[in-house]
Design an enzyme around this catalytic site. Structure first.
Site, short mmCIF file in Angstrom:
data_model
loop_
_atom_site.label_atom_id
_atom_site.label_comp_id
_atom_site.label_asym_id
_atom_site.label_seq_id
_atom_site.Cartn_x
_atom_site.Cartn_y
_atom_site.Cartn_z
N GLU A 1 1.41 21.18 -3.89
CA GLU A 1 0.07 20.64 -3.75
C GLU A 1 0.04 19.25 -4.34
OE1 GLU A 1 -3.75 22.25 -5.41
OE2 GLU A 1 -2.79 24.12 -4.81
N ASP B 1 -12.09 19.93 -12.55
CA ASP B 1 -10.87 19.79 -13.32
C ASP B 1 -11.11 19.67 -14.82
OD1 ASP B 1 -8.61 19.81 -11.44
OD2 ASP B 1 -9.68 18.10 -10.55
N TYR C 1 -6.92 30.52 -1.41
CA TYR C 1 -6.75 30.09 -2.79
C TYR C 1 -7.73 30.90 -3.65
CZ TYR C 1 -6.06 26.58 -6.54
OH TYR C 1 -5.75 25.93 -7.70
#
Ligand SMILES: Cc1ncc(COP(=O)(O)O)c(C=O)c1O
Lengths: 267, 393
Positions: free
Chosen positions: A51, A62, A176
């Site tokens: 990725e 994040d 995912y």
């Protein structure tokens, strides 16, 4: 065509009875030249898919490690155009599936259709957009289907059965599965919902399920391995790369790939 | 009419958030739909607005300012007289009551000027919530008094060191905290920005400003005003007052963005004047960004306008031409601050001073039979130190 590289990789894993490892690195961190060497090195050491993170000024999914890497990458002038050039170079040397992870705004700004066409052209296999839920993804999904790039969706422990079904039915490449309620790199307290979430995903799609967020240690990899087709490890790689410094970055990342792959192989 | 079922105002709005938050937004939407249809909830909100906030806030005819400007009669909608000193409390009370109804225990909020933080901390104390407010380090420095007020009210203030250390970064951090603690936490967004249904919820709770203003101005002058002026950060005080006049096609609606050091310096926060559509903090709207889609640093003397995004409904109202957007720069705002202090004995918030500057500029070119209403969104106590520093230089 490019979905095939992803399907091929997971097909191979299944045949060999192995679990996959998907390292994440921020493109352009510490610089694009190192990213190039990192991808080749990790592929050589046994990573199954990679990725590539597109840096963004406001990465709100994040944690601090990837925030910092994004900021450095941006100050060095990393952008989508340069990342596509990087992928074109990489494609001449490796067949490993490459997935681009980007927040939506850089894609929107580039022009989704142009971007996805170019991405397919240089050999990007999939696209993950963490702030584009399925409800907003209709046009992008149609474009990526047409152009042959897999739009890989995320499911979260908070998604609930109805949303998971809805997402899984629209998934391409793999699903995912976010392991915890939190941002990337937060310390490995998996949600109680993890098992239910994975069962629901599997009930609605035959695509592989990859677990990510907060996985750093071989011990965690060993525990999670039986439940997933692959594990995604991001902040731990970025942190290793930072600690090792530019010259040792590739060796450090390769070492982490090997130790995680070993853990995944333990019964 | 707005938004549609997916949270769009024309081409703008929507929900661009991590999947982890999607269920929480669905839950919020359902709870809000339910609350809005519940007369007891609405009565409770009205009751707090009247007895706790001190509504209706006055509509004041600023005779001295009018004389100074030499044209249209200028009225000030005195949101600065609300409890806690700004319009922000209307929204925090509404959302606080909603959060209580949803059984949440903790409120979180982002803040720039600290006015929204103080208003959230106040409601947390009043209604018995734990409360955490995220604030950029730069804003903590320039709005120290509000930080102290929040702490006195029992709220934890988290200093955000990331990025430009201002409102945008505080909002990033609030969203990250929310992603991590979504099940127990109510995220109380302070403007008409963010993912659907926030822009709608915040506009609705702020629309009390527009309803009152319309009634008051008709009472005072016998008809709707010719022009309504508001400053635009995220856009909540603007949407609040505009909502009373959107249907009055003859009322000119003006939004004032922060011109900072000047539009050609790149150091401003004039999102609608200089930005282009993009996605930040959960919605598609005008955005100040570079060619690569990276959000650019912004600047304004007022922390509450120092934001690169704007609410989606305002983006739509720009495109349709219903609202006209202009700017006042740092120096204009300082001048207007001083002017209002000296002519009317009112210290406006630096945010609101941007609107005052444009109102004075506009009034001069209008006949004395016409009227302008300015939304005086907050009071200037929090800005006294900033102004003193600027005046000394
Ligand atoms: C007094 C005052 N006015 C205006 C604003 C700008 O916000 P909005 O555009 O949402 O009204 C703020 C924000 O902090 C404020 O404190």
């Amino acid at each position: 065509m490019s979905t095939d590289r992803i399907a091929l990789a997971f097909g191979g894993l299944r045949e060999r009875g192995e679990k996959g490892l998907i390292p994440f690195v921020t493109a352009g961190y510490p610089d694009l030249e190192t990213t190039e060497r990192l991808v080749l090195g990790m592929a050589e050491s046994g990573a199954d898919l990679i990725e590539l993170g597109v840096p963004f000024s406001d990465p709100l999914a994040d944690g601090p490690v990837i925030q910092h890497a994004s900021q450095i990458a941006l100050t060095r002038g990393t952008n989508l155009a340069r990342i596509l050039e990087l992928v074109a170079r990489l494609r001449k040397r490796t067949a490993i599936p490459l997935v681009l992870m980007s927040y939506y705004n850089p894609i929107l700004s580039y022009g989704p259709e142009t971007l996805i066409a170019k991405a397919a052209g240089v050999g990007i296999d999939g696209l993950i957009i963490p702030d584009l839920p399925v409800e907003e993804a209709g046009d992008i999904l149609a474009l990526s289907d047409t152009l042959g790039v897999a739009l890989i969706p995320l499911v979260a422990p908070t998604s609930g059965a109805r949303r998971i079904a809805f997402i899984a039915e629209r998934a391409r490449g793999f699903v995912y599965c976010v392991s915890l309620t939190g941002v990337t790199g937060s310390g490995g307290r998996y949600s109680d919902q993890l098992t239910t979430m994975l069962d629901t995903v599997r009930a609605h799609t035959d695509l592989p399920a990859a677990i990510g967020f907060g996985i750093a240690e071989p011990g965690q990899a060993r525990n999670l391995a039986p439940r997933a087709d692959a594990l995604i490890v991001g902040s731990a790689f970025v942190k290793r790369i930072t600690e090792a410094g530019v010259n040792q970055a590739v060796a450090a990342a390769q070492e982490l790939v090997q130790s995680l792959k070993r853990a995944l192989a333990e019964k | 009419m707005f938004p549609n079922e997916n949270g769009y105002y024309g081409a703008y709005g929507g929900r661009y958030v991590p999947e982890t938050l999607m269920s929480a937004l669905e839950e919020l939407q359902a709870a809000y739909r339910d609350a809005r249809a519940d007369q007891r909830f609405l009565d409770q909100f009205d009751d707090y607005l009247r007895h706790y906030v001190g509504r209706p806030s006055p509509l004041y005819f600023a005779a001295n300012l009018t004389r100074h400007a030499g044209g249209a009669r200028i009225f000030l909608k005195r949101e600065d007289l609300n409890h806690t000193g700004a319009h922000k409390i209307n929204n925090t009370l509404g959302q606080g009551l909603l959060a209580r109804r949803m059984g949440k225990r903790r409120l979180i909020a982002e803040t720039g000027a600290g006015q929204h933080g103080v208003a959230t901390a106040t409601v947390a104390a009043l209604l018995g919530f734990d409360c955490t407010v995220f604030m950029g380090a730069e804003d903590i420095r320039r709005q120290a008094q509000n930080v102290f007020r929040m702490r006195l009210l029992g709220t934890e203030v988290v200093e955000v060191e990331a990025g430009s250390k201002t409102l945008k970064d505080a909002m990033n951090e609030a969203i990250r905290y929310w992603v991590t603690n979504v099940e127990q936490t109510y995220y109380l967004i302070g403007s008409v920005a963010g993912p659907h249904p926030y822009p709608q919820i915040v506009r609705d709770f702020q629309s009390v400003i527009g309803r009152e203003t319309r009634r008051q101005v008709v009472e005072a002058t016998g008809r709707p005003p010719d022009c309504v002026v508001a400053c635009v950060g995220g856009g909540s005080n603007a949407m609040g007052i505009y909502s009373g006049f959107l249907a009055d096609r003859d009322v000119r609606l003006v939004g004032v963005e922060a011109g900072g050091l000047g539009l050609d310096t790149g150091r401003h926060a004039a999102t609608l004047s200089k930005g282009r559509p993009g996605v930040l903090h959960g919605s598609l709207s005008y955005l100040l960004q570079d060619d690569d889609g990276q959000v650019v640093p912004v600047h304004s003397i007022s922390a509450g306008l120092d934001y690169p995004g704007v609410g989606p409904e305002l983006s739509h109202l720009k495109d349709t031409g219903r609202v006209l957007f202009t700017t006042a720069d740092d120096a204009d705002a300082l001048d207007a601050f001083m002017l209002l202090a000296r002519t009317e004995g009112i210290l406006p918030a630096l945010e609101s001073a941007h609107a005052v500057a444009v109102a004075v500029r506009t009034a001069g070119s209008m006949p004395s039979s016409s009227t302008i209403v300015v939304n005086l969104s907050g009071r200037g106590d929090k800005d006294v130190e900033t102004v003193a520093r600027e005046v000394r230089q």
